[in-house]
Design a protein around this motif. Structure first.
Motif, PDB file in Angstrom:
ATOM      1  N   HIS A  99     -49.372 -68.419  73.707  1.00 56.17           N
ATOM      2  CA  HIS A  99     -48.017 -68.923  73.478  1.00 56.17           C
ATOM      3  C   HIS A  99     -48.072 -70.324  72.865  1.00 56.17           C
ATOM      4  N   ASP A 100     -48.952 -71.190  73.400  1.00 59.26           N
ATOM      5  CA  ASP A 100     -49.101 -72.534  72.856  1.00 59.26           C
ATOM      6  C   ASP A 100     -49.603 -72.488  71.412  1.00 59.26           C
ATOM      7  N   TYR A 101     -50.554 -71.611  71.139  1.00 61.87           N
ATOM      8  CA  TYR A 101     -51.080 -71.479  69.783  1.00 61.87           C
ATOM      9  C   TYR A 101     -49.975 -71.048  68.818  1.00 61.87           C
ATOM     10  N   ASP A 102     -49.193 -70.043  69.233  1.00 65.44           N
ATOM     11  CA  ASP A 102     -48.102 -69.569  68.375  1.00 65.44           C
ATOM     12  C   ASP A 102     -47.085 -70.678  68.125  1.00 65.44           C
ATOM     13  N   THR A 103     -46.759 -71.423  69.177  1.00 63.52           N
ATOM     14  CA  THR A 103     -45.802 -72.517  69.044  1.00 63.52           C
ATOM     15  C   THR A 103     -46.348 -73.584  68.103  1.00 63.52           C
ATOM     16  N   ASN A 104     -47.619 -73.938  68.260  1.00 64.72           N
ATOM     17  CA  ASN A 104     -48.222 -74.959  67.406  1.00 64.72           C
ATOM     18  C   ASN A 104     -48.288 -74.505  65.949  1.00 64.72           C
ATOM     19  N   THR A 105     -48.593 -73.236  65.730  1.00 64.96           N
ATOM     20  CA  THR A 105     -48.653 -72.704  64.366  1.00 64.96           C
ATOM     21  C   THR A 105     -47.279 -72.767  63.710  1.00 64.96           C
ATOM     22  N   LYS A 106     -46.248 -72.380  64.450  1.00 69.76           N
ATOM     23  CA  LYS A 106     -44.881 -72.433  63.923  1.00 69.76           C
ATOM     24  C   LYS A 106     -44.466 -73.875  63.648  1.00 69.76           C
ATOM     25  N   ALA A 107     -44.815 -74.783  64.570  1.00 69.13           N
ATOM     26  CA  ALA A 107     -44.485 -76.194  64.380  1.00 69.13           C
ATOM     27  C   ALA A 107     -45.196 -76.752  63.154  1.00 69.13           C
ATOM     28  N   LYS A 108     -46.440 -76.348  62.924  1.00 65.31           N
ATOM     29  CA  LYS A 108     -47.191 -76.813  61.756  1.00 65.31           C
ATOM     30  C   LYS A 108     -46.500 -76.370  60.475  1.00 65.31           C
ATOM     31  N   GLU A 109     -46.062 -75.120  60.451  1.00 65.18           N
ATOM     32  CA  GLU A 109     -45.363 -74.616  59.265  1.00 65.18           C
ATOM     33  C   GLU A 109     -44.092 -75.423  59.009  1.00 65.18           C
ATOM     34  N   GLU A 110     -43.343 -75.710  60.075  1.00 72.78           N
ATOM     35  CA  GLU A 110     -42.101 -76.452  59.922  1.00 72.78           C
ATOM     36  C   GLU A 110     -42.375 -77.893  59.490  1.00 72.78           C
ATOM     37  N   ILE A 111     -43.432 -78.500  60.022  1.00 74.27           N
ATOM     38  CA  ILE A 111     -43.783 -79.870  59.630  1.00 74.27           C
ATOM     39  C   ILE A 111     -44.200 -79.911  58.166  1.00 74.27           C
ATOM     40  N   GLU A 112     -44.982 -78.907  57.737  1.00 71.00           N
ATOM     41  CA  GLU A 112     -45.386 -78.853  56.326  1.00 71.00           C
ATOM     42  C   GLU A 112     -44.176 -78.688  55.422  1.00 71.00           C
ATOM     43  N   LEU A 113     -43.194 -77.910  55.847  1.00 74.66           N
ATOM     44  CA  LEU A 113     -41.965 -77.759  55.062  1.00 74.66           C
ATOM     45  C   LEU A 113     -41.224 -79.092  54.980  1.00 74.66           C
ATOM     46  N   LEU A 114     -41.143 -79.807  56.109  1.00 69.53           N
ATOM     47  CA  LEU A 114     -40.471 -81.101  56.104  1.00 69.53           C
ATOM     48  C   LEU A 114     -41.205 -82.112  55.219  1.00 69.53           C
TER      49      LEU A 114
END
Length: 148
Positions: A99-114
């Motif tokens: 769950h933490d890995y999935d959350t971190n991966t999603k957060a990374k994608e969103e940060i890269e978009l920002l």
């Protein structure tokens, strides 16, 4: 009405079987100071009754073979319960790590978009500065010609 969103932990607790919940309750009970104290008290009372109170007709005279048998069975049962609980804790830890890995991966994608959006905004600002500087020179140049 309380419509709070269920957390991962709430969903996991709701999915437990009766046996898994029982193992958790027993693990939490046997791994507590009240259990240790009551267990020592039980053994002391057992020995006292069989040694002093029923001195001639004890059901388990010294060296307390029946008590020794009960303690051995309890140790075996506790070992099994602790292994069951440990397996469950390992499964919970693995699920939480995923769950933490999935959350971190999603957060990374969103940060890269920002970051991409931020770079585009900086480029637009640079263009606006160039346009403003050009307009400033252009307007300043007109003011000079009008004064002359």
């Amino acid at each position: 009405m309380n419509h709070q969103q269920k957390t991962w932990h709430d969903k996991h607790k709701a999915s437990l079987t009766r046996g898994q919940r029982a193992a958790d309750v027993m693990r939490n009970g046997m791994g507590s100071w009240p259990f240790v104290g009551s267990f020592i008290g039980f053994m002391f009372i057992w020995a006292a009754i069989n040694t002093w109170a029923l001195a001639s007709q004890a059901w388990d005279p010294y060296p307390y073979i029946l008590l020794n048998l009960l303690l051995s069975m309890l140790a075996g049962l506790q070992g099994a319960i602790l292994l069951i609980a440990a397996k469950r804790q390992d499964a919970i830890a693995a699920a939480m790590a995923q769950h933490d890995y999935d959350t971190n991966t999603k957060a990374k994608e969103e940060i890269e978009l920002l970051i991409t959006i931020n770079r585009e905004q900086l480029a637009i600002l640079q263009e606006l500065k160039k346009v403003a500087a050009f307009e400033g020179l252009h307007l300043h140049g007109r003011a000079d010609t009008q004064e002359a």
